[in-house]
Design a protein around this motif. Structure first.
Motif, short mmCIF file in Angstrom:
data_model
loop_
_atom_site.label_atom_id
_atom_site.label_comp_id
_atom_site.label_asym_id
_atom_site.label_seq_id
_atom_site.Cartn_x
_atom_site.Cartn_y
_atom_site.Cartn_z
N LEU A 3 -0.41 -1.60 5.41
CA LEU A 3 -0.99 -1.99 4.12
C LEU A 3 -1.34 -3.47 4.18
O LEU A 3 -0.51 -4.28 4.61
CB LEU A 3 0.00 -1.77 3.00
CG LEU A 3 0.38 -0.33 2.64
CD1 LEU A 3 1.53 -0.34 1.65
CD2 LEU A 3 -0.82 0.40 2.05
N GLN A 50 -5.58 0.14 3.69
CA GLN A 50 -4.62 0.79 4.57
C GLN A 50 -5.31 1.07 5.88
O GLN A 50 -6.33 1.76 5.92
CB GLN A 50 -4.17 2.10 3.94
CG GLN A 50 -3.05 2.78 4.66
CD GLN A 50 -2.47 3.91 3.82
OE1 GLN A 50 -3.22 4.71 3.26
NE2 GLN A 50 -1.17 3.98 3.72
N GLY A 114 3.59 2.43 -5.88
CA GLY A 114 3.90 1.00 -5.75
C GLY A 114 2.70 0.14 -5.41
O GLY A 114 2.82 -1.08 -5.31
N TYR A 115 1.53 0.75 -5.23
CA TYR A 115 0.36 -0.02 -4.78
C TYR A 115 -0.20 -0.94 -5.88
O TYR A 115 -0.64 -2.06 -5.61
CB TYR A 115 -0.74 0.90 -4.27
CG TYR A 115 -0.32 1.76 -3.09
CD1 TYR A 115 0.65 1.32 -2.20
CD2 TYR A 115 -0.92 3.00 -2.85
CE1 TYR A 115 1.04 2.10 -1.11
CE2 TYR A 115 -0.55 3.79 -1.77
CZ TYR A 115 0.43 3.33 -0.91
OH TYR A 115 0.79 4.10 0.17
N ILE A 118 1.80 -3.99 -5.91
CA ILE A 118 1.45 -4.91 -4.80
C ILE A 118 0.24 -5.76 -5.20
O ILE A 118 0.21 -6.97 -4.99
CB ILE A 118 1.18 -4.14 -3.49
CG1 ILE A 118 2.44 -3.43 -3.00
CG2 ILE A 118 0.64 -5.07 -2.42
CD1 ILE A 118 2.25 -2.54 -1.77
N LEU A 194 9.40 -6.16 -2.87
CA LEU A 194 8.20 -5.36 -2.62
C LEU A 194 7.80 -5.42 -1.14
O LEU A 194 7.40 -4.42 -0.54
CB LEU A 194 7.08 -5.94 -3.51
CG LEU A 194 5.96 -5.04 -4.02
CD1 LEU A 194 6.50 -3.82 -4.74
CD2 LEU A 194 5.05 -5.85 -4.95
N GLN A 197 10.14 -3.29 0.82
CA GLN A 197 9.92 -1.87 0.54
C GLN A 197 8.67 -1.34 1.24
O GLN A 197 8.67 -0.26 1.79
CB GLN A 197 9.76 -1.72 -0.97
CG GLN A 197 10.03 -0.34 -1.50
CD GLN A 197 9.89 -0.34 -3.02
OE1 GLN A 197 9.94 -1.39 -3.68
NE2 GLN A 197 9.71 0.82 -3.58
N HIS A 198 7.59 -2.13 1.20
CA HIS A 198 6.30 -1.61 1.69
C HIS A 198 5.83 -2.25 3.00
O HIS A 198 4.88 -1.74 3.61
CB HIS A 198 5.22 -1.80 0.63
CG HIS A 198 5.45 -0.99 -0.61
ND1 HIS A 198 5.13 0.34 -0.69
CD2 HIS A 198 5.99 -1.32 -1.79
CE1 HIS A 198 5.46 0.79 -1.89
NE2 HIS A 198 5.98 -0.19 -2.58
N PHE A 200 3.95 -4.75 3.58
CA PHE A 200 2.51 -5.04 3.62
C PHE A 200 2.26 -6.46 4.15
O PHE A 200 3.13 -7.32 4.05
CB PHE A 200 1.89 -4.88 2.22
CG PHE A 200 2.47 -5.77 1.16
CD1 PHE A 200 1.90 -7.02 0.89
CD2 PHE A 200 3.59 -5.38 0.44
CE1 PHE A 200 2.44 -7.84 -0.09
CE2 PHE A 200 4.13 -6.20 -0.54
CZ PHE A 200 3.56 -7.43 -0.80
#
Ligand code: COA
Length: 212
Positions: A3, A50, A114-115, A118, A194, A197-198, A200
């Motif tokens: 991401l 992505q 959750g996007y 972000i 965040l 978690q992701h 990114f």
């Protein structure tokens, strides 16, 4: 799957506009996006994309065609190309001490993951980087999902704007958050959580703006 938060490029507009038309009435025009990306001095447009790890490398023939296209467009078009799938996008205007979130949307197929958070966190971080004193936005009074996201980041409803939306005369909440020390600390915690978690990458909120 990676991401990435990054500045919106001209080459992204087609994908962005396809999401916009599903999410908003009326959607922004292609020209509006072009203006925001290439001309406006106050605009900071962002996308969350992505990249697929499984995408095979382009064949030699395709690489050659791409190189030719790049040469052809040099000086006439975008110099970078979006490669990933765009999950959502947002926009921030910074004028004096005010940062104004102009838009934010996630494709309906990708919501609740959750996007959207972000994207909001990216714009929040950008407002801090630009030394804004507060962030403001308008949201439909019926849009409880978006309001809940904004409240998570400290936004409060400060005024109700009557008949704000021309398409159906719905009222808007004017929501704001002051960027004082406590808010910044809270934001830092949310942002780190965040990121963990992701996982990114963020080439937007702490990067300098590049055009087109
Ligand atoms: C608003 C929007 C961007 C949120 O994006 P999203 O990716 O679905 O949201 P996330 O999964 O990141 O969730 C972030 C927060 O939003 C809120 N939220 C998300 N889905 C929710 C739901 N179904 N009900 C209530 N709150 C919800 C929660 O506060 C959530 O935080 P939590 O996970 O800690 O509870 C998305 O719904 C959207 O694109 N809506 C259409 C366009 C729009 O309305 N934009 C706002 C214009 S002002």
């Amino acid at each position: 799957m990676g991401l990435n938060l990054r500045y919106m490029q001209l080459a992204d507009i087609r994908q962005v506009a396809a999401i916009d038309v599903i999410c908003f009435e009326p959607p922004w025009s292609y020209e509006s996006y072009t203006f925001e990306i290439t001309e406006s001095d106050v605009s900071h447009m962002v996308v969350l994309d992505q990249q697929s790890d499984e995408a095979p490398p382009p064949s030699p023939r395709r690489q050659l065609l791409r190189a030719r296209l790049r040469d052809k467009l040099r000086g006439h078009g975008p110099t970078t190309y979006s490669t990933g799938e765009i999950l959502g996008y947002g926009g921030l205007w910074k004028v004096d001490g005010e940062a104004h979130i102009s838009t934010i949307a996630i494709h309906p197929a990708n919501r609740g993951l959750g996007y959207g958070e972000i994207l909001l966190a990216g714009m929040f971080g950008k407002a801090l980087q630009l030394d804004a004193e507060y962030i403001v936005l308008e949201v439909r009074v019926s849009n409880s999902v978006a309001q809940s996201l904004y409240q998570k980041y400290g936004f409060n409803r400060v005024a109700r704007k009557k008949n704000y939306y021309r398409s159906d005369n719905e009222d808007a909440w004017d929501m704001r958050v002051s960027l004082g020390r406590d808010t910044r600390h809270r934001f830092d915690r949310l942002y780190e959580k965040l990121r963990l978690q992701h996982g990114f990458s963020d080439a937007y909120s702490r990067a300098s703006r590049r055009r087109g």
